[in-house]
Design an enzyme around this catalytic site. Structure first.
Site, PDB file in Angstrom:
ATOM      1  N   CYS A  69      -2.394 -13.241   0.838  1.00 12.47           N
ATOM      2  CA  CYS A  69      -1.963 -13.600  -0.514  1.00 12.47           C
ATOM      3  C   CYS A  69      -0.544 -13.212  -0.902  1.00 12.47           C
ATOM      4  CB  CYS A  69      -2.937 -13.014  -1.520  1.00 12.47           C
ATOM      5  SG  CYS A  69      -3.589 -11.422  -1.012  1.00 12.47           S
ATOM      6  N   HIS A 130      -0.073 -10.779  -8.261  1.00 13.85           N
ATOM      7  CA  HIS A 130      -0.090 -10.064  -6.973  1.00 13.85           C
ATOM      8  C   HIS A 130       1.297  -9.904  -6.337  1.00 13.85           C
ATOM      9  CE1 HIS A 130      -3.060  -9.092  -3.484  1.00 13.85           C
ATOM     10  NE2 HIS A 130      -2.335  -8.066  -3.868  1.00 13.85           N
TER      11      HIS A 130
END
Ligand SMILES: *[C@@H]1O[C@H](CO)[C@@H](O)[C@H](O)[C@H]1NC(C)=O
Ligand SMILES: *[C@@H]1O[C@H](CO)[C@@H](O)[C@H](O)[C@H]1NC(C)=O
Length: 581
Positions: A69, A130
């Site tokens: 990610c 993130h």
């Protein structure tokens, strides 16, 4: 004459303003290419994603810049490979795990949100970020989405990891607790040291006053037990929701995230429409990443356990957003993109994360299953319904494609890895804009894709492959495969060569020795790699070990010192009934 020129310029400006589309970019988390209906799945229901493909284009060879990610998202936003910005680590972890760390997307990077902002767009990120939060203090927000062009942010600053599931024993925090207090016997060692210390004092080896002894004991025991308290409460420290700069839910309730995001997205689109402003909204789901806790309306609805429920919940949300565009008459001129940040997670052991015919999965930088992601595009004004794009394309292409559509200039002071996709998607050309694509795992180059300017074949070489366990397409002993290490990966000299056009599952390596033509392909790839390496510069590593030490003063927290709050959004207006399709 001058008047006439001004008239022409004005008309040109007006036309470009009329045609500048809105953007809705959906990003799924760990969704496998084999999990989606229009990519061949006949048991998981994704009617809304399938509809985008039917009325737009399906990209069957669309590649994420990384197989996990954090680096994948960094590349998506900037159109550049993670290695160019220190977002590629040397070893595990190769993603961010803490909110109380200074690691983040370097502020010198330019995102597509910043480009669109300069062109007068309203821009929101709803969902997962993130990519860092603070640099020094708990509220300096140097890595907050607001600093990268997003006017509005609602969602998860970190991720929806296993720590976030109140019932999950396999969380990262629990893993560290087991290591420290189980395998390393930190508690027993502390007791032994303490008893030894008391004994030494008792037998007069040194003198210590009672008061000092008590203070020492208190400090000693809080130091020895506080990691336990912190780690077993990981949920409170990493699983949070923010609205712009404020923490609004801590710890977050996973079962309400997707509905809340949906409500926020609908609200944002409606207000952008009222202001009559072009908008860009990125909707970055935490579905179907573990932990899997779909809303009650979706639990048990699919044929693939909680995983399938989570995918169907996300598809429902896509449907609600698309219905909103339709209702407001915005469908015709909205560029919609749906993709996944990386392939399915084979080791997580749930009933999905299926990568179809492609080998491997999340965490394996060169495996097709880790990086070939389910992707569709819709923009009725320019893209013909039912288009299929089989040529290699990249998530990094979104920034240059968008720049072309809105009339923004690309940053000229840095190498860009993305390319404008419109000529390919509109059928003006039938060859990928990418001659080479580089597939890293952390900072190690595992594989390279090569699309010669002639012929119809795309080749791929593997310099490094992960040692997979038979049967699971992953590394069962680890949470994820490692990018380097003698017993973790195999180095190939000469590299493995595949024709991924005719052998997408990469099961028939081509013998380089027996075929002179193949030697030539490899030589051309080596030249491509050399040119690529020459374009890299030394940058600060965001994954350096010190960035994984928690800094309590940087911890985002609501209602200090309790770090506890709940966001009550009214979800009653959401059309949950639309789920039975
Ligand atoms: C559909 O998805 C599920 C869940 O990932 C998977 O188990 C199944 O094999 C897939 N079906 C096909 C035909 O790919
Ligand atoms: C490549 O594919 C196109 C369309 O699929 C076809 O028309 C063309 O002849 C092919 N070229 C070669 C060299 O195989």
């Amino acid at each position: 004459m001058a008047k006439r020129l001004i008239f022409i310029l004005n008309t040109a400006l007006l036309c470009s303003a009329i045609h500048r589309p809105n953007f809705v970019l959906f990003l799924a988390d760990d969704l496998g290419i084999g999990d989606v209906g229009c990519f061949g799945n006949d048991t998981l229901r994704t009617p809304n994603i399938d509809r985008l493909a039917a009325t737009g284009a399906k990209l069957t060879h669309h590649i994420a810049a990384a197989s996990v990610c954090t680096p994948s998202r960094a590349a998506f936003l900037t159109g550049r490979l993670p290695i160019r910005m220190g977002m590629a680590g040397t070893d595990r972890p190769i993603m961010f795990l803490l909110l109380s760390s200074p690691a983040g997307l370097p502020t010198s990077e330019i995102t597509f949100a910043q480009l669109a902002k300069n062109e007068g767009y309203q821009i929101a990120l709803i969902g997962k970020w993130h990519l860092g939060m603070n640099c020094e203090w708990g509220d300096d927000h140097c890595h907050h989405p607001n600093k990268y062009g997003f006017d509005y942010f609602y969602g998860l600053p970190l991720s929806n990891g296993l720590d976030c599931d109140p019932n999950e024993a396999r969380s990262f925090g629990n893993y560290l607790v087991r290591m420290l207090y189980g395998d390393c016997h930190l508690f027993e060692i502390s007791v032994a040291l303490y008893v030894g210390f008391l004994a030494l004092r008792y037998f007069g080896f040194f003198h210590l006053q009672w008061k000092t002894l008590i203070i020492f004991s208190l400090l000693y025991w809080s130091a020895m037990t506080s990691p336990y308290v912190l780690l077993t409460n990981g949920r409170r420290y990493v699983c949070i929701i923010m609205r712009d700069g404020d923490v609004v839910e801590q710890p977050l309730d996973i079962s309400t995230i997707a509905p809340k995001m949906t409500a926020e997205a609908v609200k944002y689109i409606e207000q952008a429409q009222r202001k009559n402003s072009p908008f860009l909204i990125e909707i970055a789901y935490s579905n179907p990443h573990t932990a899997l806790v779909p809303a009650p309306q979706f639990r048990g609805a699919s044929r693939h356990g909680l995983y399938g429920d989570s995918v169907e919940e996300m598809d429902w949300s896509v449907g609600v957003v698309m219905a909103t565009l339709e209702k407001l008459g915005l469908t015709e001129n909205t560029f919609v993109y749906f993709t996944s940040d990386n392939g399915g997670h084979r080791e997580s052991g749930h009933e999905g994360g299926w990568n179809g015919v492609y080998k491997g999965g999340k965490g394996q930088g060169g495996s097709e299953g880790g990086i070939r992601v389910p992707t569709v595009m819709q923009w009725p004004r320019k893209i013909k319904g039912g288009t299929t794009v089989r040529e290699p394309t990249s998530q990094m292409d979104i920034l240059p494609t968008m720049a072309g559509l809105i009339g923004a200039r690309l940053p000229a002071d840095r190498p860009m890895d993305g390319r404008d996709l419109m000529p390919l998607v509109e059928g003006q050309t039938d060859i990928s804009p990418h001659e080479f694509m580089f597939h890293y795992c952390g900072r190690y180059l595992h594989a390279v894709r090569y699309r010669p300017r002639q012929g119809n074949t795309t080749w791929k070489v593997h310099y490094i492959t992960n040692k997979l366990e038979p049967g699971i397409e992953g590394c069962r002993t680890d949470v994820l495969c490692m990018c380097e290490g003698d017993n973790k990966v195999t180095h190939h000299r000469p590299p493995l060569l595949y024709d991924v056009t005719n052998d997408p599952s990469e099961i028939r390596p081509i013998s380089v020795q027996s075929d002179a033509k193949c030697g030539d392909i490899i030589a051309r790839i080596e030249k491509g790699v050399e040119d690529h390496r020459n374009s890299l510069t030394e940058v600060e590593d965001q994954f350096k070990p010190s960035n994984f030490i928690p800094r309590p003063w940087m911890q985002p927290c609501c209602n200090v010192p309790f770090c506890s709050c709940t966001d009550d959004i009214d979800l009653s207006g959401l059309p949950f009934s639309r789920i039975e399709n």
